[in-house]
Design a protein around this motif. Structure first.
Motif, short mmCIF file in Angstrom:
data_model
loop_
_atom_site.label_atom_id
_atom_site.label_comp_id
_atom_site.label_asym_id
_atom_site.label_seq_id
_atom_site.Cartn_x
_atom_site.Cartn_y
_atom_site.Cartn_z
N PHE A 287 0.84 -1.20 0.00
CA PHE A 287 0.00 0.00 0.00
C PHE A 287 0.88 1.24 0.00
O PHE A 287 2.08 1.19 0.29
CB PHE A 287 -0.96 0.01 1.19
CG PHE A 287 -0.28 0.03 2.54
CD1 PHE A 287 0.03 1.23 3.17
CD2 PHE A 287 0.03 -1.15 3.19
CE1 PHE A 287 0.65 1.26 4.41
CE2 PHE A 287 0.64 -1.14 4.44
CZ PHE A 287 0.95 0.06 5.05
N LEU A 288 0.25 2.36 -0.34
CA LEU A 288 0.94 3.65 -0.39
C LEU A 288 -0.06 4.73 -0.03
O LEU A 288 -1.16 4.78 -0.60
CB LEU A 288 1.50 3.91 -1.79
CG LEU A 288 2.21 5.24 -2.02
CD1 LEU A 288 3.52 5.29 -1.25
CD2 LEU A 288 2.47 5.47 -3.51
N PHE A 289 0.31 5.60 0.91
CA PHE A 289 -0.57 6.69 1.34
C PHE A 289 0.01 8.02 0.88
O PHE A 289 1.18 8.31 1.11
CB PHE A 289 -0.72 6.68 2.86
CG PHE A 289 -1.66 7.74 3.38
CD1 PHE A 289 -2.98 7.79 2.94
CD2 PHE A 289 -1.25 8.67 4.31
CE1 PHE A 289 -3.86 8.76 3.41
CE2 PHE A 289 -2.11 9.64 4.80
CZ PHE A 289 -3.42 9.68 4.35
N GLU A 290 -0.83 8.83 0.22
CA GLU A 290 -0.44 10.17 -0.23
C GLU A 290 -1.39 11.19 0.41
O GLU A 290 -2.51 11.37 -0.05
CB GLU A 290 -0.52 10.27 -1.75
CG GLU A 290 0.44 9.35 -2.50
CD GLU A 290 0.37 9.56 -4.01
OE1 GLU A 290 0.78 10.64 -4.48
OE2 GLU A 290 -0.13 8.64 -4.69
N PRO A 291 -0.96 11.85 1.49
CA PRO A 291 -1.82 12.85 2.12
C PRO A 291 -2.00 14.07 1.21
O PRO A 291 -1.18 14.33 0.32
CB PRO A 291 -1.05 13.22 3.39
CG PRO A 291 0.36 12.87 3.10
CD PRO A 291 0.34 11.69 2.16
N GLU A 292 -3.11 14.79 1.41
CA GLU A 292 -3.40 16.02 0.66
C GLU A 292 -3.36 15.77 -0.84
O GLU A 292 -2.89 16.59 -1.62
CB GLU A 292 -2.42 17.12 1.05
CG GLU A 292 -2.49 17.47 2.53
CD GLU A 292 -1.48 18.54 2.92
OE1 GLU A 292 -0.64 18.90 2.09
OE2 GLU A 292 -1.53 19.01 4.08
N PHE A 293 -3.89 14.63 -1.26
CA PHE A 293 -3.91 14.29 -2.68
C PHE A 293 -4.87 15.19 -3.45
O PHE A 293 -4.58 15.63 -4.56
CB PHE A 293 -4.30 12.82 -2.84
CG PHE A 293 -4.37 12.34 -4.26
CD1 PHE A 293 -3.21 12.08 -4.98
CD2 PHE A 293 -5.60 12.14 -4.88
CE1 PHE A 293 -3.27 11.64 -6.28
CE2 PHE A 293 -5.67 11.70 -6.19
CZ PHE A 293 -4.50 11.44 -6.89
N LEU A 294 -6.04 15.46 -2.86
CA LEU A 294 -7.02 16.34 -3.49
C LEU A 294 -6.95 17.72 -2.86
O LEU A 294 -6.64 17.88 -1.68
CB LEU A 294 -8.44 15.78 -3.31
CG LEU A 294 -8.77 14.45 -3.98
CD1 LEU A 294 -10.23 14.10 -3.73
CD2 LEU A 294 -8.47 14.48 -5.47
#
Length: 290
Positions: free
Chosen positions: A39-46
């Motif tokens: 898995f991979l988490f990208e905060p503030e993507f939108l």
């Protein structure tokens, strides 16, 4: 003499990442993390304005009486509170646009190494104090057994629609669990989805397998403000606790499957699940059209 942990699972056969960093939006370190953790988490993507528009659309879907009581709207086991809304990209133009957003599709294509289509879309909603948890599971186990997905060539993109924190039931994942396929004993009952979407009891890992994997790999729960993106492999073990806070928790999920991995006959069920759970390669949905 006790048996080794391998009796609980078998090693994964398929690759996890099928492309290089120069073939899509994810960088080399991001692909490395996805390959190792699943898995991979990208905060503030939108952007904030995108999040607000989606929140408004979510409220409209939850309040839409036309969708109440339909088979694609799942309630909590002991209440009328909404738990999940499936096929959301058919029900909402804004969520359809999000499902087709190149920022998501290109990430899925890069990870999977080919053209993709939408296997499933849904919103999981946990109202404050009322939202129940989801047991540990691998999505691929269900998609393989009941939908007929041949191989582990699918990825989920989850957009956080409301702030996820440690007290409102965020998604939890076992890093590296995607590298093994955990044996889940027992036959699939007819129409298993009618109960499993409320409380999944069939096709879940044993406590022994979970204990071994968690002891070795731990648990992570990516949290953050609304607008973050969590992408995870179809075989990564995940689940969530009940919402113990007054704050609702909602996430939108879009499952991208590689085109050459389209559904066959179910591998461990008498018949396929309904189309609102496993969309066809041609993108249609007869129920809504009718």
């Amino acid at each position: 003499m006790s048996q080794p942990p391998e009796h609980l699972w078998q090693k994964r056969r398929e690759p996890v990442v099928h492309s290089r960093a120069d073939e899509g939006p994810l960088g080399a370190e991001q692909l490395k993390r996805f390959k190792s953790d699943g898995f991979l988490f990208e905060p503030e993507f939108l952007a904030p304005e995108e999040v607000e528009a989606l929140k408004t659309e979510l409220a409209a879907l939850l309040d839409n009486e036309e969708w109440q009581g339909r088979d694609f709207t799942i309630t909590e086991p002991k209440s009328r509170e909404i738990r999940s809304i499936f096929a959301v990209h058919f029900l909402s133009e804004r969520f359809r646009q999000l499902a087709e957003d190149p920022r998501l599709v290109d990430r899925a294509r890069q990870i999977l190494g080919g053209d993709v289509y939408l296997h499933q879309s849904r919103i999981n909603y946990k109202p404050g104090f009322e939202g129940k948890g989801f047991n540990w599971h691998s999505d691929f186990e269900t998609w393989h057994a009941e939908d007929g997905m041949p191989e582990m060539r699918a990825v989920s993109a989850s957009i956080i629609l409301t702030d996820n924190h440690h007290f409102n039931g965020p998604l939890m994942l076992i890093p590296g669990s995607h590298e093994v396929f955990v044996h889940c004993l027992g036959e699939t009952p007819d129409d298993n989805h009618k109960s499993s979407l409320q409380t999944q009891k069939v096709g879940v890992p044993s406590r022994e397998a979970l204990s071994e994997l968690i002891a070795e790999r731990g648990i992570e729960a990516p949290t953050g403000a609304a607008g973050g993106l969590l992408m995870f492999d179809c075989n990564t073990l995940h689940g969530s606790n009940a919402n113990m806070s007054p704050d609702p928790r909602s996430n939108a999920f879009f499952v991208y499957n590689r085109v050459d991995n389209a559904m066959q006959a179910p591998f461990a069920a008498a018949r396929p699940r309904p189309e609102f759970l496993a969309h066809r390669l041609d993108g249609g949905w007869d129920e809504l059209e009718d």
